[in-house]
Motif scaffolding. Structure first.
Motif, PDB file in Angstrom:
ATOM      1  N   ASN A 351       0.816  -1.216   0.000  1.00 29.33           N
ATOM      2  CA  ASN A 351       0.000   0.000   0.000  1.00 29.33           C
ATOM      3  C   ASN A 351       0.850   1.267   0.000  1.00 29.33           C
ATOM      4  OD1 ASN A 351      -2.441   1.397  -0.070  1.00 29.33           O
ATOM      5  ND2 ASN A 351      -2.547   1.566   2.167  1.00 29.33           N
ATOM      6  N   VAL A 352       1.846   1.275  -0.869  1.00 29.71           N
ATOM      7  CA  VAL A 352       2.687   2.461  -1.016  1.00 29.71           C
ATOM      8  C   VAL A 352       2.469   3.046  -2.410  1.00 29.71           C
ATOM      9  CG1 VAL A 352       4.421   1.598   0.579  1.00 29.71           C
ATOM     10  CG2 VAL A 352       4.671   1.134  -1.852  1.00 29.71           C
ATOM     11  N   THR A 353       2.776   4.311  -2.551  1.00 28.12           N
ATOM     12  CA  THR A 353       2.584   4.992  -3.828  1.00 28.12           C
ATOM     13  C   THR A 353       3.905   5.101  -4.580  1.00 28.12           C
ATOM     14  OG1 THR A 353       2.886   7.137  -2.761  1.00 28.12           O
ATOM     15  CG2 THR A 353       0.616   6.330  -2.993  1.00 28.12           C
ATOM     16  N   LEU A 354       3.789   5.338  -5.889  1.00 23.74           N
ATOM     17  CA  LEU A 354       4.953   5.535  -6.749  1.00 23.74           C
ATOM     18  C   LEU A 354       5.088   7.013  -7.087  1.00 23.74           C
ATOM     19  CD1 LEU A 354       4.282   2.631  -9.302  1.00 23.74           C
ATOM     20  CD2 LEU A 354       5.755   2.550  -7.282  1.00 23.74           C
ATOM     21  N   GLU A 355       6.300   7.512  -7.030  1.00 24.39           N
ATOM     22  CA  GLU A 355       6.541   8.897  -7.412  1.00 24.39           C
ATOM     23  C   GLU A 355       6.554   9.030  -8.929  1.00 24.39           C
ATOM     24  OE1 GLU A 355      10.214  10.047  -5.616  1.00 24.39           O
ATOM     25  OE2 GLU A 355       9.241  10.781  -3.793  1.00 24.39           O
ATOM     26  N   LEU A 356       5.863  10.044  -9.430  1.00 24.62           N
ATOM     27  CA  LEU A 356       5.907  10.388 -10.842  1.00 24.62           C
ATOM     28  C   LEU A 356       6.898  11.538 -10.991  1.00 24.62           C
ATOM     29  CD1 LEU A 356       2.073  10.241 -11.633  1.00 24.62           C
ATOM     30  CD2 LEU A 356       3.827   8.614 -12.375  1.00 24.62           C
ATOM     31  N   LEU A 357       8.080  11.218 -11.492  1.00 24.54           N
ATOM     32  CA  LEU A 357       9.157  12.200 -11.544  1.00 24.54           C
ATOM     33  C   LEU A 357       9.150  12.962 -12.865  1.00 24.54           C
ATOM     34  CD1 LEU A 357      12.042  10.064 -10.000  1.00 24.54           C
ATOM     35  CD2 LEU A 357      10.549  11.730  -8.845  1.00 24.54           C
ATOM     36  N   ASN A 358       9.420  14.244 -12.765  1.00 26.83           N
ATOM     37  CA  ASN A 358       9.546  15.119 -13.932  1.00 26.83           C
ATOM     38  C   ASN A 358      10.880  15.858 -13.832  1.00 26.83           C
ATOM     39  OD1 ASN A 358       9.398  16.949 -15.993  1.00 26.83           O
ATOM     40  ND2 ASN A 358       7.446  17.854 -15.379  1.00 26.83           N
ATOM     41  N   PRO A 359      11.938  15.373 -14.506  1.00 21.41           N
ATOM     42  CA  PRO A 359      13.266  15.985 -14.380  1.00 21.41           C
ATOM     43  C   PRO A 359      13.307  17.443 -14.814  1.00 21.41           C
ATOM     44  CG  PRO A 359      13.398  13.826 -15.429  1.00 21.41           C
ATOM     45  CD  PRO A 359      11.958  14.189 -15.385  1.00 21.41           C
ATOM     46  N   LYS A 360      12.347  17.858 -15.663  1.00 20.77           N
ATOM     47  CA  LYS A 360      12.356  19.228 -16.185  1.00 20.77           C
ATOM     48  C   LYS A 360      11.544  20.193 -15.322  1.00 20.77           C
ATOM     49  CE  LYS A 360      14.760  18.122 -19.850  1.00 20.77           C
ATOM     50  NZ  LYS A 360      16.128  18.643 -20.067  1.00 20.77           N
ATOM     51  N   LYS A 361      10.957  19.694 -14.276  1.00 20.88           N
ATOM     52  CA  LYS A 361      10.140  20.554 -13.425  1.00 20.88           C
ATOM     53  C   LYS A 361      11.024  21.575 -12.704  1.00 20.88           C
ATOM     54  CE  LYS A 361       6.700  20.294  -9.715  1.00 20.88           C
ATOM     55  NZ  LYS A 361       5.939  19.388  -8.806  1.00 20.88           N
ATOM     56  N   ARG A 362      10.555  22.775 -12.665  1.00 18.35           N
ATOM     57  CA  ARG A 362      11.333  23.830 -12.012  1.00 18.35           C
ATOM     58  C   ARG A 362      11.387  23.617 -10.504  1.00 18.35           C
ATOM     59  NH1 ARG A 362       9.078  29.322 -15.037  1.00 18.35           N
ATOM     60  NH2 ARG A 362       9.861  28.796 -17.146  1.00 18.35           N
ATOM     61  N   GLY A 363      12.494  24.038  -9.928  1.00 18.29           N
ATOM     62  CA  GLY A 363      12.655  23.938  -8.488  1.00 18.29           C
ATOM     63  C   GLY A 363      13.272  22.612  -8.078  1.00 18.29           C
ATOM     64  N   ALA A 364      13.454  22.475  -6.778  1.00 21.91           N
ATOM     65  CA  ALA A 364      14.116  21.279  -6.259  1.00 21.91           C
ATOM     66  C   ALA A 364      13.202  20.063  -6.266  1.00 21.91           C
ATOM     67  CB  ALA A 364      14.617  21.551  -4.838  1.00 21.91           C
ATOM     68  N   ASN A 365      11.910  20.291  -6.137  1.00 30.27           N
ATOM     69  CA  ASN A 365      10.957  19.178  -6.100  1.00 30.27           C
ATOM     70  C   ASN A 365      10.629  18.723  -7.523  1.00 30.27           C
ATOM     71  OD1 ASN A 365       8.987  17.322  -5.538  1.00 30.27           O
ATOM     72  ND2 ASN A 365       7.437  18.825  -4.896  1.00 30.27           N
ATOM     73  N   LYS A 366      11.072  17.546  -7.897  1.00 30.18           N
ATOM     74  CA  LYS A 366      10.852  17.031  -9.248  1.00 30.18           C
ATOM     75  C   LYS A 366       9.672  16.064  -9.315  1.00 30.18           C
ATOM     76  CE  LYS A 366      14.547  19.155 -10.710  1.00 30.18           C
ATOM     77  NZ  LYS A 366      14.443  20.353 -11.597  1.00 30.18           N
ATOM     78  N   VAL A 367       8.919  15.959  -8.240  1.00 31.25           N
ATOM     79  CA  VAL A 367       7.787  15.032  -8.211  1.00 31.25           C
ATOM     80  C   VAL A 367       6.553  15.716  -8.783  1.00 31.25           C
ATOM     81  CG1 VAL A 367       6.298  13.607  -6.754  1.00 31.25           C
ATOM     82  CG2 VAL A 367       8.741  13.833  -6.221  1.00 31.25           C
ATOM     83  N   GLY A 368       5.994  15.142  -9.841  1.00 32.09           N
ATOM     84  CA  GLY A 368       4.805  15.719 -10.469  1.00 32.09           C
ATOM     85  C   GLY A 368       3.512  15.134  -9.944  1.00 32.09           C
ATOM     86  N   GLY A 369       3.610  14.267  -8.956  1.00 23.62           N
ATOM     87  CA  GLY A 369       2.436  13.634  -8.386  1.00 23.62           C
ATOM     88  C   GLY A 369       2.783  12.216  -7.964  1.00 23.62           C
ATOM     89  N   ARG A 370       1.772  11.494  -7.522  1.00 22.26           N
ATOM     90  CA  ARG A 370       2.008  10.122  -7.076  1.00 22.26           C
ATOM     91  C   ARG A 370       0.973   9.201  -7.706  1.00 22.26           C
ATOM     92  NH1 ARG A 370       5.837  10.766  -3.143  1.00 22.26           N
ATOM     93  NH2 ARG A 370       5.889   8.516  -2.757  1.00 22.26           N
TER      94      ARG A 370
END
Length: 650
Positions: A351-370
């Motif tokens: 019951n864990v979620t997967l990170e949806l990573l976006n390397p081009k996202k601005r800022g330090a947080n590259k997670v675009g959702g879960r």
């Protein structure tokens, strides 16, 4: 190929339009490179390319209007799709026994062992049965069964005279053993026999073939499929806290799942056109429906085979990408996760979620959702062999083109011209396909039709479908055995007058009439119509209408184009990329047509074809089509038919 899983349908938070989902053709990442999101993906997904309705349901006249942002806008179809071919193979084991073997030992009896080979490669060996002339071997020999191939298994039986370690049969030098007999068997012939069991005679060594030796050794072969041969997976995803991509509103998110082709099976990679680069390539295998105006979407549940999803490799990397659907242009990238089926199952169980990573996202947080796994369930479905072993008959019929574009039969350049020892393209196609299919038809009765000819002995009347044995009714067009098929064709070639035009519809409807014979749970059958033609179809709309009707029946159509004509229209009938049909004609229930040009398989030096790859290309999708049809009708495999009784020489 039909739809797998749910289509984009009635729910209110879903982008809808004028059609249900259809199974698309294979889609690949553009050039295997990366786009501006840093992941290998097409700039525009398949849903952006749909301009016309397709699918099984009757389409509306115009796209539906849905609420989107501040106003009402029309949106194109954004429905779930499955991509790629469904090519099934089954691991089986051959259980062997012998009767009445030669005794070549002076003291005691022969210590027998069987060796099996296919295509010059050893499949395996049984154990050695000491002092046995009627051995029942315990150790089976495994191999991969492929319906679309004519697989010849060569068996040799030896008397082991040299010492060997326990369990070390593989190290036995066969050249130092006494030969007891051999035989060659087509695997499909065994599979098509009652109980998938066949008894064959072993050919004795040359010096034991005289009448003085009364031995008549036999080999019994029983084929059993290994368990869990058609594994499936049911998946359902939900997004959580996805990035907002729309200026007015939220996002219209959808998922795309691609499988890595790196280290793919050789045959699979070649047939799918896979190519490698330093970053690895991906093939799109599934795309979800798009959900409108939400950052926490719940997508429809869907199911597909592990063969299609990951070539049955639970550790193969999958690329799961999330996009924001945009009618006006390419979708906006939200994020992606690289994960295997094994990891997906673990994430679901924990019951864990997967990170949806976006390397081009601005800022330090590259997670675009879960991404959350609401369902990840592995299960098994019936296999093609389950239906065959339960008594399903696979029928085979042939339709031959006798239009004028073939040229006069006496012209050496004619596609119908043949001479002793030289087979024309029609004959080569019949032999190649018949060599595979004949083993699955117990009565060996094959209907043969002709089209596009005038029959001089029937007032020179033109026929768009006639019995090639010249019976009055096409219902009596059956001939016996593959030799009968060839003989009937060669006789007909000399008796008909080539004419035209090239009409397919009547032949397809005639074959469809035959396919409509009684079909029940207890009486299962599936027909395959082979059409061999040299020309462009002149009744395209009628042909499409006939195929649409045939798609509701237990039948498939395989078409071979001979000669150098433009076969573009044939490719349109082989609708791997979309459901066949139109708003006017309706849509096929499933994809039942496979087309190949004969010239693609011809050796330019010998003018003969590679029968192996030719038959494989035409027939490889048939097992999945058989399963798909019977499942759609709620017909399950019957219990295996009773096998032959054990051979008794007592």
């Amino acid at each position: 190929m039909g739809c797998v899983g749910s289509t984009a349908a009635a729910s209110g938070d879903e982008i809808r339009s004028n059609s249900t989902a259809a199974v698309g053709g294979q889609q690949r990442s553009a050039g295997g490179g990366t786009n501006n999101n840093g992941y290998s993906a097409n700039a525009a997904p398949p849903i952006m390319k749909k301009q016309a309705a397709k699918g099984a349901a009757a389409p509306a006249a115009a796209a539906a209007t849905v609420a989107h942002g501040a106003g009402e806008v029309e949106v194109e179809l954004a429905a779930a799709e499955v991509f790629g071919k469904e090519v099934l193979a089954t691991r089986v084991q051959m259980i062997l026994s012998c009767r009445d073997l030669l005794d070549r030992d002076v003291i005691g009896k022969s210590d027998s062992m069987v060796i099996a080979m296919m295509g010059g490669v050893e499949l395996g060996r049984t154990e050695v049965m000491r002092n046995q002339l009627n051995p029942n071997f315990v150790r089976p020999i495994e191999c991969t069964y492929r319906f679309e191939e004519r697989q010849v298994v060569e068996f040799s039986v030896v008397d082991v005279d040299t010492a060997y370690a326990a369990g070390g049969e593989q190290a036995i030098d066969l050249t130092k053993q006494d030969f007891l007999g051999s035989c060659a068997v087509v695997l499909g012939d065994v599979v098509g026999a009652t109980g998938m069991t066949k008894v064959v005679h072993l050919e004795l060594p040359q010096r034991f073939q005289s009448k003085a030796h009364k031995k008549n050794p036999l080999l019994k072969i029983k084929v059993e499929q290994l368990p869990e041969q058609n594994p499936q997976i049911a998946l359902q995803f939900a997004g959580e806290n996805l990035d907002k991509k729309d200026l007015l509103g939220k996002s219209d998110p959808f998922l795309r799942i691609s499988r890595s082709t790196r280290g793919a099976p050789v045959d699979a990679a070649a047939s799918q056109g896979a190519k490698q680069n330093v970053k690895g390539d991906y093939e799109v295998v599934y795309q979800s429906e798009a959900r409108k105006q939400t950052l926490n979407p719940k997508w429809n549940e869907f199911s597909m085979s592990l063969q299609r999803l990951c070539w049955n490799d639970k550790t193969r990397e999958l690329l799961i990408e999330c996009f924001d659907y945009d009618r006006a242009g390419p979708p906006d990238f939200i994020g992606a996760a690289r994960v295997s089926i094994a990891a997906l199952k673990q994430a679901h169980d924990d019951n864990v979620t997967l990170e949806l990573l976006n390397p081009k996202k601005r800022g330090a947080n590259k997670v675009g959702g879960r991404l959350r796994l609401l369902k990840c369930e592995l299960f098994n479905k019936a296999t093609f062999l389950d239906y065959i072993s339960g008594g399903c008959e696979v029928g085979f019929s042939v339709a031959i083109d006798f239009t004028q574009s073939n040229k006069r039969v006496t012209d050496p350049n004619s596609l119908h011209y043949y001479s002793p020892g030289v087979f024309n393209p029609y004959m080569q196609a019949i032999i190649s396909i018949g060599a595979v299919l004949e083993h699955y038809d117990s009565d060996q009765a094959f209907p043969m039709y002709g089209f596009g000819a005038r029959l001089p002995f029937r007032n020179n009347e033109k026929f768009h479908c006639f019995a090639l044995n010249f019976e009055e009714s096409c219902g009596k067009a059956e001939v016996h055995g593959m030799q009968g098929v060839l003989d009937t064709y060669m006789r007909a070639v000399t008796m008909v007058a080539l004419s035209g035009p090239t009409f397919f519809a009547e032949v397809i409807r005639t074959a469809s009439d035959r396919a409509q014979r009684v079909l029940t749970q207890a009486r299962q059958h599936y027909d395959i119509l082979l059409i061999i033609t040299d020309g462009i179809i002149n009744d395209m709309d009628n042909t499409i209408a006939a195929i649409i009707e045939a798609s509701k029946l237990p039948m498939s159509i395989i078409i071979v184009g001979v000669g150098d004509a433009d076969f573009t229209l044939m490719d349109a009938l082989d609708s791997d990329n979309k459901r066949l049909g139109s708003p006017q004609l309706g849509y096929a229930e499933r994809d039942i047509v496979q087309f190949v040009p004969f010239r693609d398989f011809v050796n330019t030096g010998t003018r003969e074809i590679d029968q192996y790859t030719f038959a494989k290309s035409l027939l490889e999708e048939i097992p999945a089509q058989v399963i798909q049809f019977f499942e759609s009708r709620g017909i399950s495999p019957n219990p295996p038919r009773d096998a032959l009784r054990p051979v008794n020489t007592q």
